[in-house]
Design an enzyme around this catalytic site. Sequence first.
Site, mmCIF file in Angstrom:
data_model
loop_
_atom_site.group_PDB
_atom_site.id
_atom_site.type_symbol
_atom_site.label_atom_id
_atom_site.label_comp_id
_atom_site.label_asym_id
_atom_site.label_seq_id
_atom_site.Cartn_x
_atom_site.Cartn_y
_atom_site.Cartn_z
ATOM 1 N N GLN A 177 -5.352 -27.036 -0.738
ATOM 2 C CA GLN A 177 -6.361 -26.883 -1.604
ATOM 3 C C GLN A 177 -6.190 -27.166 -3.081
ATOM 4 O OE1 GLN A 177 -9.250 -25.781 -0.251
ATOM 5 N NE2 GLN A 177 -8.686 -24.824 1.423
ATOM 6 N N HIS A 199 -9.442 -33.676 6.077
ATOM 7 C CA HIS A 199 -10.819 -33.348 6.080
ATOM 8 C C HIS A 199 -11.298 -32.298 4.928
ATOM 9 C CE1 HIS A 199 -10.718 -29.042 7.935
ATOM 10 N NE2 HIS A 199 -9.450 -29.277 8.122
ATOM 11 N N CYS A 321 -11.238 -14.521 8.201
ATOM 12 C CA CYS A 321 -10.702 -16.023 8.415
ATOM 13 C C CYS A 321 -10.855 -16.737 9.530
ATOM 14 C CB CYS A 321 -9.266 -15.903 7.849
ATOM 15 S SG CYS A 321 -8.290 -17.345 7.466
HETATM 16 N N1 PLP Z 1 -3.496 -24.434 4.635
HETATM 17 C C1 PLP Z 1 -4.484 -23.966 3.806
HETATM 18 C C2 PLP Z 1 -4.227 -23.606 2.525
HETATM 19 C C3 PLP Z 1 -5.907 -24.113 4.267
HETATM 20 O O1 PLP Z 1 -6.889 -23.916 3.600
HETATM 21 C C4 PLP Z 1 -5.952 -25.016 5.703
HETATM 22 C C5 PLP Z 1 -7.479 -25.133 6.147
HETATM 23 O O2 PLP Z 1 -8.411 -24.231 6.109
HETATM 24 C C6 PLP Z 1 -4.851 -25.273 6.423
HETATM 25 C C7 PLP Z 1 -3.700 -24.893 5.916
HETATM 26 C C8 PLP Z 1 -4.990 -25.668 7.695
HETATM 27 O O3 PLP Z 1 -5.364 -27.339 7.587
HETATM 28 P P1 PLP Z 1 -5.995 -28.223 8.925
HETATM 29 O O4 PLP Z 1 -7.210 -27.673 9.198
HETATM 30 O O5 PLP Z 1 -5.644 -29.553 8.293
HETATM 31 O O6 PLP Z 1 -5.303 -28.022 9.873
#
Ligand code: PLP
Length: 374
Positions: A177, A199, A321
């Site tokens: 983030q 993404h 979540c």
């Molecule tokens: N870490 C955080 C802080 C996230 O907000 C997210 C996705 O929401 C992830 C990890 C996981 O990312 P990804 O969708 O690329 O696996």
Amino acid sequence: MIYFDNAATTKPSESVIKAVNDSLCEFGNPSSLHKLGLAASQRVAVSRKIIAASLGALPEEIFFTSGATESDNTAIFGAANSLGKRKKRIVVSSVEHPAVSEPCRQLEAKGFEVIRVSPRDGVFYPEDFIEAVNDNTCIISMMFFNNETGARLPVAETFRRLKKKYPDLLTHCDHVQGFMKERIKVKTLFADLISVSGHKLHAPKGIGALYIKKGIHIPSFIYGGGQESGFRSGTESVPLISAFGASIEELSNNMDSRVGIVTELSEYLREKLSQIEGVYINSPADATPFIVSFALKGYRSEILLHYLEQREIYVSSGSACSKGKKSSVLSEFGIPDDLADSTLRVSFSSENTLSEIDELISALVDAKQELVSK
Ligand code: PLP
């Protein structure tokens, strides 16, 4: 449509779509020795260089993954595999994304000791993490900004002080983030391992990266043809890697203006929300401007979310979540259950506008009149 769910995922930019198209047309395998292979491997190399530069890292320190979930898992399990025979403690914040907290839970079941450091009155202190680490600790993992509230964790200061005391301790930051939303260089973050995701930054889903500091050994989990310097075998997804590079290049060029736009949006939203009776802002004042979490007391998040959706305003509910599973993050930050159940998360991109916020505010005012409070 008004899209305020950019912390969940983002709209691919034009340069990203072009990069995907171009590399689907030039379809060579980067391992092939002919011209088509060389063109594909050059695309991968260019993207690696762009992402490395954005973090102040070396290209050989960037490893492409399928996303931040894989990057986080690789960091946590990798640390446990490489150091876990001697060092059985893992220290994490209590508000990590499941991509970090779930691997920790798996390791706990296998005999690792996981220390989850909680905030005090909603604030994380470096001292609390430093106290939790001992000689027996293989890794500390802290996210840069929390994905539900946008709260900032004191990552750089904690890692800097810990590295002085425990030079062999592995430091990992889930930077999903914060990446490209705040200028951070690997040197000043004192992180050995950093996870990022495409993404969330206008690239397609299914691409991310793990920064591994030169000299740090993280064992490979995928064996085969030896791609990614032997770390992650399998033919590289050239279209996704190219797209990730294209998005980061574009975002690097307009970082200050994007952050400026989003800061203005965030301040405007906070101000407008504060004028609605019964609204509580969950995000701390120093949170990332890209995320504003708030509760409309007395109204359930899901009902509000669908009410807004009918007006084509897309936000996220704050506490639900992963696929409806309730997250404990808001209560960790000291937000009472009734407010957590009424929480919405607005997350911006620089494409959002002040007039979209006006529409959200008037929809919330209407919701208060039309919906029955719980
Ligand atoms: N870490 C955080 C802080 C996230 O907000 C997210 C996705 O929401 C992830 C990890 C996981 O990312 P990804 O969708 O690329 O696996």
